[in-house]
Design a protein around this motif. Structure first.
Motif, short mmCIF file in Angstrom:
data_model
loop_
_atom_site.label_atom_id
_atom_site.label_comp_id
_atom_site.label_asym_id
_atom_site.label_seq_id
_atom_site.Cartn_x
_atom_site.Cartn_y
_atom_site.Cartn_z
N ILE A 191 3.35 14.05 10.14
CA ILE A 191 4.22 13.36 9.17
C ILE A 191 4.96 12.22 9.85
CG2 ILE A 191 6.27 13.62 7.72
CD1 ILE A 191 5.35 16.52 7.19
N ARG A 192 5.42 12.46 11.09
CA ARG A 192 6.21 11.46 11.80
C ARG A 192 5.37 10.50 12.65
NH1 ARG A 192 11.68 12.44 11.34
NH2 ARG A 192 11.88 13.40 9.28
N ASN A 193 4.06 10.61 12.55
CA ASN A 193 3.18 9.69 13.26
C ASN A 193 3.37 8.28 12.71
OD1 ASN A 193 1.06 8.17 14.31
ND2 ASN A 193 -0.41 9.86 14.16
N PRO A 194 3.78 7.31 13.52
CA PRO A 194 4.05 5.95 13.03
C PRO A 194 2.83 5.28 12.40
CG PRO A 194 4.04 6.02 15.45
CD PRO A 194 4.06 7.43 14.98
N GLU A 195 1.63 5.75 12.75
CA GLU A 195 0.43 5.16 12.17
C GLU A 195 0.35 5.41 10.66
OE1 GLU A 195 -1.89 3.18 13.57
OE2 GLU A 195 -0.50 3.16 15.25
N VAL A 196 0.99 6.48 10.19
CA VAL A 196 0.95 6.78 8.76
C VAL A 196 1.59 5.66 7.95
CG1 VAL A 196 1.81 8.35 6.97
CG2 VAL A 196 0.91 9.28 9.10
N LEU A 197 2.77 5.22 8.35
CA LEU A 197 3.45 4.15 7.63
C LEU A 197 2.74 2.81 7.82
CD1 LEU A 197 7.21 5.01 8.18
CD2 LEU A 197 5.88 5.22 6.06
N LYS A 198 2.11 2.61 8.96
CA LYS A 198 1.36 1.37 9.18
C LYS A 198 0.17 1.29 8.20
CE LYS A 198 2.47 0.67 14.06
NZ LYS A 198 1.93 0.61 15.46
N LYS A 199 -0.52 2.41 8.06
CA LYS A 199 -1.64 2.45 7.11
C LYS A 199 -1.15 2.25 5.69
CE LYS A 199 -4.58 5.82 7.49
NZ LYS A 199 -5.07 7.22 7.66
N ALA A 200 -0.01 2.84 5.36
CA ALA A 200 0.56 2.70 4.03
C ALA A 200 0.96 1.25 3.75
CB ALA A 200 1.75 3.63 3.85
N GLU A 201 1.51 0.57 4.76
CA GLU A 201 1.89 -0.83 4.59
C GLU A 201 0.67 -1.69 4.30
OE1 GLU A 201 3.88 -1.77 8.19
OE2 GLU A 201 5.77 -0.79 7.60
N LYS A 202 -0.42 -1.43 4.98
CA LYS A 202 -1.65 -2.18 4.76
C LYS A 202 -2.18 -1.93 3.35
CE LYS A 202 -6.28 -2.90 6.68
NZ LYS A 202 -7.24 -2.49 7.74
N GLU A 203 -2.13 -0.67 2.91
CA GLU A 203 -2.60 -0.34 1.57
C GLU A 203 -1.72 -0.97 0.50
OE1 GLU A 203 -5.26 1.12 -1.16
OE2 GLU A 203 -5.42 1.01 1.03
N LEU A 204 -0.42 -0.99 0.75
CA LEU A 204 0.51 -1.59 -0.21
C LEU A 204 0.24 -3.09 -0.36
CD1 LEU A 204 2.85 -1.00 -2.10
CD2 LEU A 204 4.42 -1.44 -0.19
N GLU A 205 -0.14 -3.75 0.72
CA GLU A 205 -0.52 -5.16 0.65
C GLU A 205 -1.75 -5.33 -0.23
OE1 GLU A 205 -1.12 -6.71 4.54
OE2 GLU A 205 0.98 -6.41 5.17
N PHE A 206 -2.71 -4.43 -0.08
CA PHE A 206 -3.92 -4.48 -0.91
C PHE A 206 -3.57 -4.29 -2.38
CE2 PHE A 206 -7.32 -2.17 -3.12
CZ PHE A 206 -8.38 -3.05 -2.98
N VAL A 207 -2.68 -3.36 -2.65
CA VAL A 207 -2.24 -3.10 -4.04
C VAL A 207 -1.60 -4.35 -4.64
CG1 VAL A 207 -0.56 -1.81 -5.43
CG2 VAL A 207 -1.97 -0.61 -3.75
N ALA A 208 -0.72 -4.99 -3.87
CA ALA A 208 -0.04 -6.17 -4.37
C ALA A 208 -0.99 -7.35 -4.55
CB ALA A 208 1.09 -6.55 -3.42
N ASP A 209 -1.88 -7.55 -3.59
CA ASP A 209 -2.82 -8.68 -3.65
C ASP A 209 -3.77 -8.56 -4.83
OD1 ASP A 209 -1.66 -9.72 -1.39
OD2 ASP A 209 -3.22 -9.01 -0.01
N ASN A 210 -4.12 -7.34 -5.20
CA ASN A 210 -5.09 -7.12 -6.27
C ASN A 210 -4.45 -6.70 -7.60
OD1 ASN A 210 -8.01 -7.25 -4.97
ND2 ASN A 210 -6.64 -6.30 -3.47
N LYS A 211 -3.12 -6.76 -7.64
CA LYS A 211 -2.37 -6.46 -8.87
C LYS A 211 -2.74 -5.09 -9.44
CE LYS A 211 -1.67 -11.29 -10.19
NZ LYS A 211 -2.16 -11.85 -8.90
#
Length: 369
Positions: free
Chosen positions: A58-78
């Motif tokens: 849960i506290r692995n910093p890679e989790v939030l990094k992956k989530a940030e990348k996915e959130l960018e994809f969500v925003a870019d593709n509406k």
């Protein structure tokens, strides 16, 4: 969409070893998506079945990094992010214990139509199945134009159902077994684009997820859970449609199957569902509508005074009040609107039947006596 909440909602689905049940436990105990990643570790350690190893994930910093990348994809593709606590989350899914926490959607569909039907079948469809599918969609558009059609965008019956629904202006939703960075199969891309105007593409999988075999099995539970009725048009002896029918039965959904000749390979699965009492025989659109209790009401029932039944429990009173206003309701719709698990609702309805206050009708419908 609140960006901060969205980030942690995505992250909650990206943690290695944390499935739906673990995530729901975390949400129930911690109470907030963001707090799960920022709460004192000692509070996480106090949660049952949450091991030290899981806390490290849960506290692995890679989790939030992956989530940030996915959130960018969500925003870019509406895309739309739909969390299981959101009002626009498919409410029928909330009654399913293994429902996904988060859904990704593209399109303008509303996922809580009053009448939803999943139309499924083999990828190796025949002229018989395709002709029935087209006629079924045409009849539905005349009789129940507000119905929503759900399927999986696959070859055969799935794509036939989507295209026929589009032709007759029915809302249609494709539940995908991969991320929204692709369409599989690619040949159905144009249909997928057309669906965005009066429907949607829906998935629980983030971008980069391949359409692997096990993802189709997971996808099928959403196809089953989102519907009031699942109609199996054609299936061989084995196939994903039979799995979906089994899941639908476990969710207390109505399952129908189109019969075929015993010599037809693509009718073998449907005939087996019917003979094993796992599906109702689909005879006609009239019998289907009647069984589902979807005939138009000619007149409203007279209100009944609850004072006549002073011994009702709190749960029974809630059901009584609801049926007093609607006259009759399908058990799945009643469960969604009252936010009561179907299994619990059945027991309360049985008590009301014993008290001669409620009576059951064909097709899972209930009304006041």
């Amino acid at each position: 969409m609140e960006t901060d909440k969205s980030l942690y909602r995505i992250a909650l689905t990206q943690i290695n070893g944390v499935g739906v049940m673990h995530a729901r436990t975390l949400m129930q105990v911690i109470g907030d998506e963001e707090a799960i990643f920022k709460e004192d570790v000692r509070k996480l350690e106090a949660i049952p079945r949450i091991s030290r190893r899981l806390i490290e994930e849960i506290r692995n910093p890679e989790v939030l990094k992956k989530a940030e990348k996915e959130l960018e994809f969500v925003a870019d593709n509406k895309l739309r992010l739909i969390f299981f606590t959101d009002e626009d989350y498919p409410q029928r899914l909330t009654q399913c214990i293994d429902a996904p926490l988060l859904l990704y959607a593209k399109g303008n569909a509303y996922f809580n139509h009053q009448k939803t039907i999943s139309v499924i079948g083999t990828r190796n469809s025949t002229r018989y199945g395709e002709d029935f599918c087209k006629e079924f969609m045409e009849e539905l558009s005349r009789r129940i134009p507000e119905a929503q059609i759900i399927s999986g965008l696959a070859y055969g019956i799935d794509i036939c159902a989507h295209r026929a629904a589009l032709k007759h202006n029915l809302s249609t939703v494709a539940v995908l077994a991969h991320g929204l960075d692709r369409i599989y199969p690619q040949i159905h891309r144009q249909t997928a684009v057309e669906m965005l105007q009066n429907g949607a593409l829906l998935t629980e999988f983030p971008s980069g997820t391949n359409p692997d075999k096990h993802n189709f099995v997971k996808r099928n539970r959403i196809v089953a859970g989102m519907a009031d009725a699942v109609v199996v048009i054609e299936s061989g002896k084995k196939g994903g449609s039979l799995t979906t029918a089994d899941i639908a039965n476990s969710y207390y959904r109505e399952v129908f199957a189109l019969p075929g000749r015993i010599s037809d390979k693509m009718s073998a699965g449907c005939n087996r569902l019917i003979s094993d009492n796992k599906a109702l025989l689909f005879q006609s659109i009239d019998s289907f509508i009647s069984h589902m209790g979807w005939e138009p009401e000619e007149k409203q029932p007279l209100p009944v005074q609850q004072e006549l039944f002073p011994d009702l429990s709190e749960e029974e009173s809630i059901i009584f009040e609801k049926l007093s206003k609607t006259g009759s309701m399908h058990v799945n719709t009643l469960a969604v609107e009252l936010n009561i698990p179907v299994s619990e609702l059945f027991m309360t309805l049985l008590e009301l039947e014993v008290k001669n206050i409620v009576t059951s009708l064909p097709g899972g419908m209930y009304q006041l006596v």
